[in-house]
Design an enzyme around this catalytic site. Structure first.
Site, PDB file in Angstrom:
ATOM      1  N   ARG A  94       0.831  -1.216   0.000  1.00 34.09           N
ATOM      2  CA  ARG A  94       0.000   0.000   0.000  1.00 34.09           C
ATOM      3  C   ARG A  94       0.859   1.257   0.000  1.00 34.09           C
ATOM      4  O   ARG A  94       0.462   2.290  -0.535  1.00 34.09           O
ATOM      5  CB  ARG A  94      -1.004  -0.021   1.157  1.00 34.09           C
ATOM      6  CG  ARG A  94      -0.440  -0.267   2.519  1.00 34.09           C
ATOM      7  CD  ARG A  94      -1.560  -0.588   3.514  1.00 34.09           C
ATOM      8  NE  ARG A  94      -1.015  -1.104   4.753  1.00 34.09           N
ATOM      9  CZ  ARG A  94      -1.110  -0.505   5.931  1.00 34.09           C
ATOM     10  NH1 ARG A  94      -1.727   0.652   6.038  1.00 34.09           N
ATOM     11  NH2 ARG A  94      -0.580  -1.040   7.006  1.00 34.09           N
ATOM     12  N   SER A 154      -4.456   4.886   6.050  1.00 30.80           N
ATOM     13  CA  SER A 154      -4.222   3.444   5.923  1.00 30.80           C
ATOM     14  C   SER A 154      -4.041   3.015   4.472  1.00 30.80           C
ATOM     15  O   SER A 154      -3.239   2.144   4.172  1.00 30.80           O
ATOM     16  CB  SER A 154      -5.402   2.668   6.516  1.00 30.80           C
ATOM     17  OG  SER A 154      -5.526   2.951   7.886  1.00 30.80           O
ATOM     18  N   GLU A 166     -19.050   5.014   1.378  1.00 30.37           N
ATOM     19  CA  GLU A 166     -18.459   4.363   0.206  1.00 30.37           C
ATOM     20  C   GLU A 166     -19.380   4.413  -1.005  1.00 30.37           C
ATOM     21  O   GLU A 166     -18.916   4.479  -2.144  1.00 30.37           O
ATOM     22  CB  GLU A 166     -18.110   2.906   0.538  1.00 30.37           C
ATOM     23  CG  GLU A 166     -17.049   2.742   1.620  1.00 30.37           C
ATOM     24  CD  GLU A 166     -17.584   2.919   3.043  1.00 30.37           C
ATOM     25  OE1 GLU A 166     -18.819   2.984   3.224  1.00 30.37           O
ATOM     26  OE2 GLU A 166     -16.770   2.997   3.981  1.00 30.37           O
ATOM     27  N   PHE A 180     -14.839  -3.039   2.421  1.00 31.98           N
ATOM     28  CA  PHE A 180     -15.873  -2.004   2.223  1.00 31.98           C
ATOM     29  C   PHE A 180     -16.159  -1.735   0.738  1.00 31.98           C
ATOM     30  O   PHE A 180     -17.210  -1.199   0.412  1.00 31.98           O
ATOM     31  CB  PHE A 180     -15.469  -0.710   2.917  1.00 31.98           C
ATOM     32  CG  PHE A 180     -15.245  -0.887   4.404  1.00 31.98           C
ATOM     33  CD1 PHE A 180     -16.159  -1.598   5.173  1.00 31.98           C
ATOM     34  CD2 PHE A 180     -14.128  -0.363   5.021  1.00 31.98           C
ATOM     35  CE1 PHE A 180     -15.948  -1.772   6.540  1.00 31.98           C
ATOM     36  CE2 PHE A 180     -13.915  -0.535   6.380  1.00 31.98           C
ATOM     37  CZ  PHE A 180     -14.824  -1.246   7.143  1.00 31.98           C
ATOM     38  N   HIS A 196      -5.844  -3.818   2.679  1.00 29.91           N
ATOM     39  CA  HIS A 196      -6.321  -4.667   3.767  1.00 29.91           C
ATOM     40  C   HIS A 196      -7.199  -5.809   3.258  1.00 29.91           C
ATOM     41  O   HIS A 196      -8.218  -6.142   3.848  1.00 29.91           O
ATOM     42  CB  HIS A 196      -7.065  -3.835   4.823  1.00 29.91           C
ATOM     43  CG  HIS A 196      -6.189  -2.836   5.519  1.00 29.91           C
ATOM     44  ND1 HIS A 196      -5.532  -1.821   4.852  1.00 29.91           N
ATOM     45  CD2 HIS A 196      -5.844  -2.710   6.813  1.00 29.91           C
ATOM     46  CE1 HIS A 196      -4.831  -1.111   5.704  1.00 29.91           C
ATOM     47  NE2 HIS A 196      -4.990  -1.624   6.904  1.00 29.91           N
ATOM     48  N   ASP A 218      -8.100  -7.222  13.573  1.00 28.08           N
ATOM     49  CA  ASP A 218      -9.417  -6.581  13.431  1.00 28.08           C
ATOM     50  C   ASP A 218     -10.544  -7.603  13.274  1.00 28.08           C
ATOM     51  O   ASP A 218     -11.712  -7.281  13.480  1.00 28.08           O
ATOM     52  CB  ASP A 218      -9.423  -5.599  12.252  1.00 28.08           C
ATOM     53  CG  ASP A 218      -8.878  -4.241  12.657  1.00 28.08           C
ATOM     54  OD1 ASP A 218      -8.637  -4.026  13.874  1.00 28.08           O
ATOM     55  OD2 ASP A 218      -8.685  -3.391  11.766  1.00 28.08           O
TER      56      ASP A 218
END
Lengths: 275, 314
Positions: free
Chosen positions: B8, B35, B56, B81, B107, B115
């Site tokens: 990332r 992130s 989103e 998401f 992620h 998480d």
């Protein structure tokens, strides 16, 4: 001027609106299915936009400086197709191909037809798309404006309110939302299905400049769009009170004609009334 | 393998670099820019960065509108998401009109770790590959990520690019050239082919190198482009090695294994083993513990390979 905007008098707009209504019921009859109610309630809104407000050119549908009209409630595609045909984007005869296999006139409006900015049909998506257009205009320092048509039933969708929060956050004064508030949705009156009122208060609370008008009154529509141009650092929501099925007696305020075609006898009555 | 690097971070830096030369590149994020690393771009080009907040659905619509007006939007959030929170917006506002939107998620997969299951995207690729015209890429390392982002920016049409949270061993060196829609041959071999994508490419190489010591000679393909998939490389591998193992940090259903099986069923029916997440959701844990728990290890790949080789003679 690379533009079709012309200051047609209200008397001319009324004639166009009548023609659009006739085309709408005729093409939905021919298709055997479609959404007459919401198409008829939006006729004056689209007529005002395409013949008094929008900067556009039917010979150059992808002109980068055109104003954008986003139809969010894609099921009322017939009113958009009839308007585009009236402007010259497509031949009037093509309207009779609505919903037929291979036709450019899909049951819900699709971007593949020149003049249609966004594919729609799944409700609630147009305002976000319009924000994207408005942001692009600002980035490119262009003065084109973006107009998004929603339904009041459509305002059930959560995405509408995500977008309603977003547009004032970005201070988009080049964006206008028009809500065709005809008060009906598939399962009944909007107030009974899921009450979206008070719509103006909601948009205002989210940071919009709001204007309440009669959505069938050309003078009020013209004034509202002109006033919208003068609002700075804030998007404008025009809440247009309308009658679903407007112009055809047995369709007016009749939820059954949300998404049903008239039969031959009903078409005959409708066309007799629309003169 | 030459050290670890963050995929990332490679995305964030590449996006920033592209932004410097192409004024049409814009970025959007849904309150996760620190992130997803779109923050690098946001700091340098605040006027071209659109923070959408935790919305989103709106973000995908805004991205579509920007694309329709000539911009090249990169819209980022976590893989869980997007498409999870905005499948229909991607479908109707972006894919159906083939708008030039680049959805880059981070992620992805189990290696999100602590998480837990709600945040571990193991079905995202199944959803996005179901959309006609969507290009889907899962880079294996930071070097590939940088090239994939550049390719996406230069190629019209909707893209979904899935990255991981973890830093991960590099499987490519700087001479590597990513080719859209082409598998990369990382190990030549004759007895079986391991086809992997994303973080699992490094794990597949580990398994192949270990098996080589035992005299088992495996081909390894990095199938970074999941869609459109490189059917030619798959068919060639099936013809030349006669056995296929797929490895993915995703459900076995609807991801790489399914896509490879579709190709083979239509062309060269070939024994296959699938290494992926079985029909379950993840849970909290350290990333490597989770990979162990859900069977995404070099050891599992080795077992699957040995098994598929025995099936060749049946």
């Amino acid at each position: 001027m690379n533009s079709q905007t012309n200051a047609l008098p209200v008397s001319e707009l009324q004639k166009i609106a009548l023609r659009l209504r006739r085309e709408i019921v005729q093409m939905i009859f021919t298709a055997g299915s479609g959404h007459p109610g919401g198409s008829l309630s939006s006729v004056e809104i689209l007529t005002t936009l395409y013949f008094r407000v929008l900067r556009h050119n039917h010979t150059d549908p992808y002109w980068p400086d055109r104003d954008r009209f986003i139809l969010s409630k894609g099921h009322v595609a017939p009113v958009l197709y009839a308007t585009l045909a009236e402007c010259g984007y497509l031949p009037i005869e093509e309207l009779q191909t609505l919903r037929k296999l291979g036709s450019r006139l899909q049951g819900h409006s699709e971007h593949s037809l020149p003049g249609v900015e966004m594919s729609a049909g799944s409700l609630g998506q147009g305002l976000s798309f319009g924000i994207g257009c408005a942001l692009a205009a600002r980035l490119d320092k262009k003065d084109y404006r973006t107009y998004v048509l929603l339904g009041d039933g459509e305002c059930d969708e959560g995405q509408v309110w995500e977008a309603a929060m977003s547009a004032p956050h970005h201070k988009l004064d080049n964006l206008v939302a028009i809500v065709d508030k005809n008060g009906l949705q598939i399962d009944g009156f909007t107030k009974d299905v899921l009450n979206t009122e008070p719509l103006s208060d909601k948009f205002r609370a989210f940071g919009w400049h709001t204007i309440d008008i009669d959505g069938h009154d050309f003078n009020q529509l013209i004034d509202a769009f002109e006033h919208a141009r003068t609002v700075k650092r804030q998007p404008v929501a025009i809440i247009a009170k309308t009658i679903k099925g407007k112009g055809v007696s047995f369709m007016e305020n009749n939820v059954d004609f949300h998404g049903k075609a008239p039969n031959a006898a009903q078409l005959e009555i409708a066309l007799k009334e629309l003169v | 393998m030459a050290g670890k690097a963050s995929l990332r971070e490679a995305y964030g830096k590449t996006l920033l670099e592209l932004g410097k030369t192409n004024p049409d590149i814009v970025a959007l994020d849904a309150d996760l820019s620190k992130s997803t690393m779109t923050l690098f771009f946001a700091k340098e080009f605040p006027e071209r960065f659109f923070e959408c907040g935790i919305s989103e659905q709106n973000m995908m619509g805004v991205a579509a509108g920007l694309a329709c007006c000539g911009k090249i939007p990169f819209a980022s959030t976590f893989a869980v998401f997007a498409p999870g929170r905005c499948f229909d917006q991607i479908r109707v506002s972006i894919a159906q009109s083939h708008h030039n939107v680049k959805i880059v998620t981070t992620h992805g997969g189990l290696t999100v770790g602590e998480d837990g299951g709600s945040h571990q995207a193991i079905e995202d690729l199944s959803l996005v590959t179901s959309m006609p015209g969507m290009t889907v890429i899962v880079p294996a390392d930071a070097i590939e990520t940088a090239q994939v982002i550049k390719t996406a920016a230069a190629t019209k049409g909707p893209f979904y690019i899935r990255l991981s949270r973890m830093e991960w061993p590099l499987v490519n060196d700087e001479s590597y050239k990513f080719q859209l829609g082409k598998a990369a041959l990382l190990r030549q071999g004759k007895q079986a082919t391991i086809i992997a994508m994303g973080l699992m490419v490094a794990t597949a190489l580990e398994a192949a190198d270990k098996m080589k010591l035992d005299g088992i000679d495996c081909r390894v393909l990095n199938m970074a482009t999941l869609k459109p998939i490189d059917a030619q490389a798959i068919v060639q591998a099936a013809r030349e090695t006669g056995a296929i193992v797929t490895v993915e940090e995703h459900l076995e259903h609807g991801g790489l294994g399914s896509a490879v099986a579709e190709v083979l069923a239509k062309t060269v029916p070939t024994p296959m083993q699938f290494v992926g997440v079985k029909d379950v959701y993840g849970q909290s844990g350290k990333p490597l513990e989770l990979l162990e728990k859900y069977g995404l290890t070099a050891k599992e790949i080795e077992q699957a390979t040995r098994r598929v080789i025995t099936r060749k003679s049946l």
